[in-house]
Design an enzyme around this catalytic site. Structure first.
Site, PDB file in Angstrom:
ATOM      1  N   ASP A  64       0.780  -1.013   0.017  1.00 38.07           N
ATOM      2  CA  ASP A  64       0.139   0.051  -0.040  1.00 38.07           C
ATOM      3  C   ASP A  64       0.770   1.224  -0.057  1.00 38.07           C
ATOM      4  O   ASP A  64       1.850   1.335   0.494  1.00 38.07           O
ATOM      5  CB  ASP A  64      -0.892  -0.018   1.263  1.00 38.07           C
ATOM      6  CG  ASP A  64      -1.566  -1.142   1.452  1.00 38.07           C
ATOM      7  OD1 ASP A  64      -2.760  -1.345   0.663  1.00 38.07           O
ATOM      8  OD2 ASP A  64      -1.381  -1.771   2.262  1.00 38.07           O
ATOM      9  N   ASP A  89      -2.327  -2.174  -4.704  1.00 41.86           N
ATOM     10  CA  ASP A  89      -3.081  -2.571  -3.633  1.00 41.86           C
ATOM     11  C   ASP A  89      -3.856  -1.163  -3.245  1.00 41.86           C
ATOM     12  O   ASP A  89      -4.384  -0.565  -3.921  1.00 41.86           O
ATOM     13  CB  ASP A  89      -2.567  -3.284  -2.572  1.00 41.86           C
ATOM     14  CG  ASP A  89      -3.429  -4.043  -1.629  1.00 41.86           C
ATOM     15  OD1 ASP A  89      -4.661  -3.915  -1.842  1.00 41.86           O
ATOM     16  OD2 ASP A  89      -2.865  -4.380  -0.603  1.00 41.86           O
ATOM     17  N   ASP A 104      -4.585   2.165   3.481  1.00 46.63           N
ATOM     18  CA  ASP A 104      -5.585   1.412   4.104  1.00 46.63           C
ATOM     19  C   ASP A 104      -5.245   1.436   5.645  1.00 46.63           C
ATOM     20  O   ASP A 104      -4.274   1.882   5.908  1.00 46.63           O
ATOM     21  CB  ASP A 104      -5.005   0.033   3.540  1.00 46.63           C
ATOM     22  CG  ASP A 104      -5.627  -0.358   2.331  1.00 46.63           C
ATOM     23  OD1 ASP A 104      -6.580   0.367   1.697  1.00 46.63           O
ATOM     24  OD2 ASP A 104      -5.626  -1.647   1.818  1.00 46.63           O
ATOM     25  N   ARG A 108     -13.950   1.871  -2.808  1.00 45.97           N
ATOM     26  CA  ARG A 108     -13.386   1.692  -1.449  1.00 45.97           C
ATOM     27  C   ARG A 108     -13.102   3.437  -1.161  1.00 45.97           C
ATOM     28  O   ARG A 108     -11.695   3.707  -0.873  1.00 45.97           O
ATOM     29  CB  ARG A 108     -12.244   0.966  -1.212  1.00 45.97           C
ATOM     30  CG  ARG A 108     -12.347  -0.720  -1.627  1.00 45.97           C
ATOM     31  CD  ARG A 108     -11.312  -1.422  -1.436  1.00 45.97           C
ATOM     32  NE  ARG A 108     -11.640  -2.921  -1.602  1.00 45.97           N
ATOM     33  CZ  ARG A 108     -10.799  -3.689  -1.286  1.00 45.97           C
ATOM     34  NH1 ARG A 108      -9.735  -3.525  -0.775  1.00 45.97           N
ATOM     35  NH2 ARG A 108     -11.095  -5.104  -1.595  1.00 45.97           N
TER      36      ARG A 108
END
Length: 486
Positions: free
Chosen positions: A236, A286, A290, A340
């Protein structure tokens, strides 16, 4: 400005106009290497961003409740580390040139971990790190034009005797230690790798990150996807993470972390996949940002673009405790992205004054908000622009139809430019609730205890693109730290 470290040979250079220049110093016929001097606009009233060690910050989000309600502040320290293209310096020391073993990358990753230019172990030593220009986390192994570093695979067999192809090179990820402020100037960029705030059986927090361009976190390629899924590069750009072996599990199988990242402000940053632009197949990256867990976190005035899966909160359906993810997203700019923003499990999330536009592409439609089990959303005064499939909200598994269950997600939605309806709401194929409107509530699911003043959504399409991201408004080329301009 004093050149050199000698106490007997000193000269002062006075800037006459804004700009940059290279100067040298000569003593007894010996001339130094060129030194780049940057002079700010003399008509400006001080630096664009003033950082005072120990000064309290106001984030207008969850981070303002950090430290038992005292709030967050810049690290109270004289340990100021400047990392530029021509070298680095600590405090008031002279500029030190990089070497083949002490590279810009190494100095930067040491500094953000330990508050020292020579120690790579993450610790709690307070430091303010000023990054100027780009730092390549891959040390030249990856570039915009060549991502083949992740195309090297070995051959092995799994426990069932099947042939697998493990990657020869791990993800490129470096830790940020507690009590660190990372401030970007002069188009600061962190490229070809990711950064991690990791509560590894200890607390990790009191961290501020401002004006940093997170660029192309790992650069895996299509070749990656031809092998088993576990071989895919998956770093990430920035992740808040807890140790999965240091947890507590209740009788229902719900998991809480014993230690979580906390007291974090991410402000005026940009997250993108760099020059990679295949959002339909998305074999490149990715997450942008996050958070497996994070308490007292504010994400403000950041730009998220050219990316598929932007922000995931909690790693699986078993992480349902809302207090483990307490996060505010405000005045962020989501555009040219897919999904997301965020997708979540257990959380107390406040989402206000964000601008979502140009979400999804043909063949990968996407959505903006994705609450799942245990999510408690307060969504206020946002502007939702063009979505490829018109899906603003997508609900995920809530494990049943009972709204009285503690794990049943709840969403308060008010002051936005669009109301929810059958045309812009959807549910994931695993969502078990027969009516997704059952998740909507007229009462905020948790109490907002920090100060904020949401603006009307109508002005966001004009305001946010000019205010969010790096090098915008008061976050441009110059920063003043403890009275010193960088």
């Amino acid at each position: 400005m004093t050149l050199g470290s000698s106490t007997t040979n000193k000269e002062t250079v006075t800037g006459k106009a804004a700009g940059t220049a290279k100067i040298t110093a000569s003593v007894d016929g010996v001339t130094s290497a060129p030194y780049t001097v940057t002079v700010g606009d003399p008509s400006a009233a001080g630096a664009d961003l003033v950082v005072t060690p120990g000064a309290k910050v106001t984030t207008n989000g969850w981070a303002d409740l950090a430290n038992n309600g005292v709030g967050m502040s810049y690290p109270n320290t004289a340990n100021i580390i400047y990392i530029g293209d021509d070298g680095y310096k600590v405090g008031s020391g002279s500029l030190t040139a990089y070497t083949s073993t002490t590279t810009k990358r190494k100095v930067f990753t040491n500094a953000i971990a330990s508050g020292s230019t020579s120690n790579s172990s993450a610790n709690e030593t307070a430091a303010i790190i000023v990054l100027s220009g780009m730092v390549d986390l891959s040390d030249g192994k990856v570039s915009d034009d060549d991502h083949s570093y992740f195309d090297e695979f070995g051959t092995s067999t799994d426990k069932n005797g099947n042939t697998i192809y493990p990657r020869k090179h791990e993800d490129i990820v470096y830790e940020i230690g507690s009590n660190k402020a990372i401030i970007g100037v002069n188009s600061a960029k962190v490229a070809f790798g990711g950064l991690q705030i990791y509560a590894n059986k200890c607390e990790r927090g009191n961290i501020i990150i401002q004006n940093i361009d997170f660029w192309d976190a790992h650069g895996s390629t299509e070749e990656d996807t031809k092998h088993n899924a576990d071989s895919k590069a998956s770093a990430d750009s920035l992740i808040l993470e807890s140790n999965s072996s240091s947890t507590t599990t209740d009788s229902n199988g719900h998991i809480t972390y014993n230690y979580v990242p906390k007291n974090i402000w991410i402000d005026h940053c940009k997250f993108s996949d760099g020059t990679c632009d295949d959002l339909k197949r998305n074999f490149n990256h990715d997450g942008s940002l996050d958070m497996k867990a994070g308490q007292y976190v504010t994400v403000s005035y950041c730009e998220f673009t050219n990316h598929d899966k932007v922000t995931l909160l909690a790693p699986s359906e078993k992480y349902v405790a809302p207090q483990q993810r307490q996060i505010t997203f405000h005045h962020n700019y989501y555009h040219g992205a897919i999904q997301r923003m965020p997708r979540s499990r257990g959380c107390q999330v406040h989402i206000y004054n964000n601008y979502y536009n140009d979400i999804g592409v043909s063949g990968n439609g996407g959505y903006s908000l994705g609450p799942g089990i245990g999510s408690q959303f307060i969504v206020e005064n946002n502007y939702f622009g063009r979505h490829q499939t018109s899906t603003i909200l997508k609900y995920f598994d809530n494990s049943g139809d009972d709204p009285s269950a503690a794990t049943f997600s709840r969403l308060y939605y008010n002051g936005n430019n669009d109301t929810f309806s059958s045309t812009n709401m959807a549910k994931d194929k695993l969502e078990k609730a027969s009516d997704v409107t059952a998740h909507l509530t007229d009462t905020k699911p948790w109490t907002i205890s920090y100060t904020y003043e949401p603006e009307l959504n109508s002005g966001l399409p004009t305001l946010i693109p000019t205010a969010a991201g790096t090098d915008k408004l008061d976050y441009t080329q110059t920063v003043e730290v403890d009275g010193v301009l960088y």
